[in-house]
Design a protein around this motif. Structure first.
Motif, PDB file in Angstrom:
ATOM      1  N   GLU A  20      -8.859   6.284   1.562  1.00  0.00           N
ATOM      2  CA  GLU A  20      -9.410   4.911   0.950  1.00  0.00           C
ATOM      3  C   GLU A  20     -11.005   4.673   1.404  1.00  0.00           C
ATOM      4  O   GLU A  20     -11.529   3.741   1.353  1.00  0.00           O
ATOM      5  CB  GLU A  20      -8.786   3.840   1.616  1.00  0.00           C
ATOM      6  CG  GLU A  20      -7.271   3.651   1.111  1.00  0.00           C
ATOM      7  CD  GLU A  20      -6.323   2.526   1.801  1.00  0.00           C
ATOM      8  OE1 GLU A  20      -7.093   1.481   1.947  1.00  0.00           O
ATOM      9  OE2 GLU A  20      -5.223   2.510   2.032  1.00  0.00           O
ATOM     10  N   HIS A  22      -0.950   3.496  -1.319  1.00  0.00           N
ATOM     11  CA  HIS A  22      -0.726   4.972  -0.737  1.00  0.00           C
ATOM     12  C   HIS A  22       0.325   5.710  -1.584  1.00  0.00           C
ATOM     13  O   HIS A  22       1.433   5.220  -2.088  1.00  0.00           O
ATOM     14  CB  HIS A  22      -0.152   4.639   0.837  1.00  0.00           C
ATOM     15  CG  HIS A  22      -0.048   5.927   1.589  1.00  0.00           C
ATOM     16  ND1 HIS A  22      -1.050   6.912   1.838  1.00  0.00           N
ATOM     17  CD2 HIS A  22       0.861   6.470   1.575  1.00  0.00           C
ATOM     18  CE1 HIS A  22      -0.612   7.731   2.326  1.00  0.00           C
ATOM     19  NE2 HIS A  22       0.865   7.816   2.291  1.00  0.00           N
ATOM     20  N   THR A  54      -4.163   8.382  -2.395  1.00  0.00           N
ATOM     21  CA  THR A  54      -4.317   7.092  -2.689  1.00  0.00           C
ATOM     22  C   THR A  54      -4.371   6.855  -4.134  1.00  0.00           C
ATOM     23  O   THR A  54      -5.037   7.853  -4.641  1.00  0.00           O
ATOM     24  CB  THR A  54      -5.629   6.569  -1.809  1.00  0.00           C
ATOM     25  OG1 THR A  54      -5.453   7.003  -0.616  1.00  0.00           O
ATOM     26  CG2 THR A  54      -6.108   5.308  -2.205  1.00  0.00           C
ATOM     27  N   CYS A  68      -5.014  -1.064  -4.497  1.00  0.00           N
ATOM     28  CA  CYS A  68      -5.120   0.323  -3.752  1.00  0.00           C
ATOM     29  C   CYS A  68      -3.899   0.600  -3.105  1.00  0.00           C
ATOM     30  O   CYS A  68      -3.343  -0.427  -2.591  1.00  0.00           O
ATOM     31  CB  CYS A  68      -6.262   0.036  -2.744  1.00  0.00           C
ATOM     32  SG  CYS A  68      -6.438   1.753  -1.988  1.00  0.00           S
ATOM     33  N   LYS A 117      -6.139   4.001  -6.886  1.00  0.00           N
ATOM     34  CA  LYS A 117      -6.944   2.664  -6.906  1.00  0.00           C
ATOM     35  C   LYS A 117      -6.913   2.371  -8.579  1.00  0.00           C
ATOM     36  O   LYS A 117      -7.197   3.185  -9.379  1.00  0.00           O
ATOM     37  CB  LYS A 117      -8.446   2.995  -6.536  1.00  0.00           C
ATOM     38  CG  LYS A 117      -8.282   3.305  -5.008  1.00  0.00           C
ATOM     39  CD  LYS A 117      -9.835   3.707  -4.623  1.00  0.00           C
ATOM     40  CE  LYS A 117      -9.621   3.986  -2.912  1.00  0.00           C
ATOM     41  NZ  LYS A 117     -11.134   4.130  -2.709  1.00  0.00           N
ATOM     42  N   ASN A 138       0.801  -1.340  -0.015  1.00  0.00           N
ATOM     43  CA  ASN A 138       0.140   0.065  -0.022  1.00  0.00           C
ATOM     44  C   ASN A 138       0.756   1.043   0.133  1.00  0.00           C
ATOM     45  O   ASN A 138       0.565   2.281   0.625  1.00  0.00           O
ATOM     46  CB  ASN A 138      -0.853   0.083   1.272  1.00  0.00           C
ATOM     47  CG  ASN A 138      -2.050  -1.036   1.142  1.00  0.00           C
ATOM     48  OD1 ASN A 138      -2.266  -1.423  -0.013  1.00  0.00           O
ATOM     49  ND2 ASN A 138      -2.574  -1.497   2.170  1.00  0.00           N
TER      50      ASN A 138
END
Length: 172
Positions: free
Chosen positions: A75, A43, A159, A41, A161, A21
């Motif tokens: 998120e 960071h 974030t 997903c 995705k 992440n």
């Protein structure tokens, strides 16, 4: 377990999923993302800022319907996180649509493009360059369009995705 302490620690973190992440440099991506699983997903360390670039490389599936990338402010699903930019490739319509969602409200969708850059069963490289007033989107090295910021605090965009009919090969 063989290897240095750092290698053992990195392997343990990979096994625990903690580093799945975080985005880093492409060198880090090779170490931290041994398997890029879709949906993904991750960071964005330090959030976005002018001059920062996100790189997404992958291979379009053989019979794709759509794929999309979103840069969001966290998120959270409930309430939903703000979406600074969502890029959605729709193969049936040969459109590369972009939009944002602020405080639960989707903005005006943009879809004009000079050409549709994605080809089934072929690799692609998407670069999202953050500049002061906008995101600049490049596909396979060619600038495709600009998307002006609708989220004012760029550092809150932390974030990424990724989902849809693709295999991820590299992220940085």
């Amino acid at each position: 377990m063989a290897g240095t302490v750092a290698e053992r620690d990195a392997l343990q973190k990979i096994e625990d999923g903690h580093l799945n992440n975080s985005l880093g440099s492409p060198v880090q991506a090779d170490v931290y993302f041994p398997r890029l699983i879709v949906p993904f997903c991750g960071h964005i360390k330090g959030g976005m800022r002018p001059g920062k670039k996100i790189l997404v490389m992958g291979i379009v599936d053989l019979n794709p319907e759509r794929l999309w990338h979103s840069l969001t402010c966290g998120e959270s699903e409930d309430p939903p996180a703000d979406v600074a930019i969502e890029l959605k490739a729709v193969f049936t319509e040969r459109q590369f649509v972009r939009n944002s969602c602020v405080a639960g409200e989707w903005g005006e969708e943009q879809s004009s493009i000079p050409y549709f850059p994605f080809i089934p069963d072929q690799p692609f490289r998407v670069e999202i360059l953050c500049e002061h007033p906008r995101f600049r989107i490049f596909v396979d090295g060619h600038q495709l369009f600009d998307f002006y910021h609708r989220i004012e605090t760029l550092s809150a965009i932390d974030t990424i995705k990724i989902n849809g009919d693709l295999q991820l090969t590299k992220l940085g």
